[in-house]
Scaffold this active site. Structure first.
Site, PDB file in Angstrom:
ATOM      1  N   ASP A  60       3.823   9.597  -1.113  1.00  0.00           N
ATOM      2  CA  ASP A  60       2.606   8.913  -0.681  1.00  0.00           C
ATOM      3  C   ASP A  60       2.277   7.808  -1.668  1.00  0.00           C
ATOM      4  O   ASP A  60       2.341   8.032  -2.893  1.00  0.00           O
ATOM      5  CB  ASP A  60       1.439   9.905  -0.614  1.00  0.00           C
ATOM      6  CG  ASP A  60       0.456   9.580   0.495  1.00  0.00           C
ATOM      7  OD1 ASP A  60       0.409   8.404   0.923  1.00  0.00           O
ATOM      8  OD2 ASP A  60      -0.255  10.491   0.942  1.00  0.00           O
ATOM      9  N   HIS A  72       0.804  -1.217   0.000  1.00  0.00           N
ATOM     10  CA  HIS A  72       0.000   0.000   0.000  1.00  0.00           C
ATOM     11  C   HIS A  72       0.842   1.275   0.000  1.00  0.00           C
ATOM     12  O   HIS A  72       0.305   2.356  -0.255  1.00  0.00           O
ATOM     13  CB  HIS A  72      -0.939   0.005   1.208  1.00  0.00           C
ATOM     14  CG  HIS A  72      -2.014  -1.034   1.128  1.00  0.00           C
ATOM     15  ND1 HIS A  72      -3.305  -0.744   0.731  1.00  0.00           N
ATOM     16  CD2 HIS A  72      -2.004  -2.368   1.374  1.00  0.00           C
ATOM     17  CE1 HIS A  72      -4.041  -1.849   0.748  1.00  0.00           C
ATOM     18  NE2 HIS A  72      -3.261  -2.853   1.133  1.00  0.00           N
TER      19      HIS A  72
END
Length: 487
Positions: A390, A177
């Site tokens: 991110d 992730h």
């Protein structure tokens, strides 16, 4: 507590297989413990992963393996909603060494481009291996013959290989992730080959961005020596078994239906108007929503905003910034220091520019329910997502989904995975403070017609690619490779 006692050893003990055809393995279970009137129960956790996989659980006779959140405690497996849950115990020492240590003070900063320096400690690594083995054993005990096991995220990168050695009958998927770093950064990790081999135990390794998959494959070539052709790795085990592992990008998304439905609720629309009134009805409301983490670029955002006020380009009568910074890893020293820095900066800016009727920054160090978050999205004219690095950033997608009338503007870091899909945002390099200031002004002053054109295109992308489609795409791709397939 809603707990139905059971023992993994009871599951088809005679043949060594468990009872479940679909297993999810993650650091945390998809439930939180709640206490009410002295009674304990479980509540489903918020978040896209749970939303995406709960329907699959119901259809596929599924089980979820993960830590239940309390150290030094063993909890029997139990059913909740349509999921069977197997809690994996962690000691206080393992929480400190495996989770706070290796996962979040070694891997997290390393995988986020060394924004903060990673620490390398052998005791942390030893604990990481031990805990990964425990998760792998738990998953193997639950899995029926030929089951599909989907392992989630950087805390459990050794589990795929452990599962493959113990249960070669399984289909094994892994999804990362967070970003995967470039070879030159990953090379710093003393246990780099062990991590790569751990991941290569999966038939399919999913990443957020194509660049993450490319970084991983470069590391495979350099540090593992396996043959790599396009996105496929030909793995030769020590036992002489050959199989193919694939690395591809599967950008995660959000529960679009939930966000859009909330955005149309009359009470939430009214709450959004109330938020603007409480700020003194400024012409422009800017919004930042982040975990209080050094990867999110909060300090860069505050610096740019403070300079806009100092320049006189913005005034507190015309513009107000809401910064939600939810608590994160507060026992880790770097996070305590970041909180002090952010709160000090907010205090200086507000002390300099606040008036009796207007405030420069409304700083909120809380977590909020999704209903309040959607109200904030509706109240904000400009969303600021200025992450330094991110994996995806789902806040950006939630903001876009909530803007059902196609108004508003998104300032988005090019270093967030969401920038690959939301190309119509005002893209920015958050390290460039002057560029960030210009991007904020461009978003504030964007003509309505142009803003609506951009938002309409971004909403189409998000609505067509929700979190359910993400999970289906990954699982469909996983089924295309048979476990142990000969190369």
């Amino acid at each position: 507590m809603n707990a139905a006692a059971a023992d993994p050893a009871d599951n088809n003990a005679t043949d060594g297989y468990g009872d479940f055809d679909f297993i999810v393995v993650s650091n945390r279970l998809p439930v939180d413990r709640v206490k009410s009137d002295g009674e304990e129960s479980w509540r489903r956790s918020p978040g896209g992963l749970v939303t995406a996989l709960a329907p699959v659980m119901g259809k596929a006779d599924g089980a979820w393996v993960g830590w239940h959140g309390a150290p030094d405690e063993e909890v029997d497996q139990f059913d909740h909603d349509n999921m069977h849950l197997l809690p994996v115990p962690l000691s206080s020492s393992e929480v400190e060494l495996y989770y706070e240590g290796f996962s979040n003070a070694t891997l997290w900063p390393l995988y986020h481009d060394v924004i903060a320096p990673p620490e390398f400690h052998r005791t942390w690594w030893d604990s990481y291996r031990t805990v990964n083995r425990r998760f792998a054993d738990a998953a193997a005990s639950m899995a029926a013959k030929g089951a599909t096991v989907w392992v989630q995220d950087y805390q459990l990168q050794l589990v795929p290989q452990m599962l493959r050695k113990d249960r070669p009958d399984l289909k094994i998927g892994f999804f990362n992730h967070i970003p995967f770093p470039p070879l030159e950064i990953f090379a710093q990790l003393p246990w780099r080959r062990a991590i790569i081999e751990g991941l290569l135990g999966a038939d399919l390794i999913g990443f957020q961005r194509p660049s993450d998959a490319s970084n991983f494959l470069r590391c495979v070539r350099r540090f593992a020596g396996h043959t790599v052709r396009q996105q496929q790795v030909q793995v030769q085990t020590e036992e002489g078994i050959s199989y193919v592992s694939r690395a591809e990008s599967f950008p995660i998304s959000i529960d679009v239906d939930q966000i859009t439905e909330l955005a149309k609720r009359e009470d939430i629309v009214e709450r959004s108007k109330q938020i603007r009134r409480e700020l003194g009805d400024p012409k422009t409301v800017l919004l930042g929503v982040d975990r209080l983490d050094y990867t999110k670029g909060i300090s860069h955002r505050l610096k740019a905003y403070g300079e806009l006020l100092e320049d006189g380009t913005l005034t507190v009568e015309d513009a107000s910034l809401i910064q939600v910074a939810s608590p994160s890893r507060e026992r880790v020293e770097q996070y305590r220091l970041l909180r002090e820095e952010v709160e000090g900066t907010v205090g200086r800016i507000n002390g300099t520019y606040d008036t009796m009727g207007s405030t420069a920054i409304r700083y909120l160090h809380h977590s909020y329910p999704v209903e309040e978050m959607v109200a904030l999205y509706l109240a904000a004219d400009v969303m600021l997502v200025t992450a330094l690095r991110d994996g995806m950033n789902l806040v950006a997608k939630e903001y876009v989904a909530a803007r059902t009338n196609n108004t508003g503007a998104l300032v988005l870091s090019e270093f967030a995975g969401a920038a690959d899909q939301l190309r119509q945002a005002v893209l920015v390099n958050p390290h460039d403070i002057d560029g960030l200031k210009s991007a904020v002004l461009d978003a504030i002053n964007m003509p309505d017609r142009e803003a609506q054109r951009r938002m309409r295109l971004m909403r189409r992308q998000v609505l067509q690619n929700d979190v359910e489609r993400w999970s289906k795409n990954f699982l469909n791709a996983l089924q295309q490779t048979e476990p142990g397939e000969e190369g």
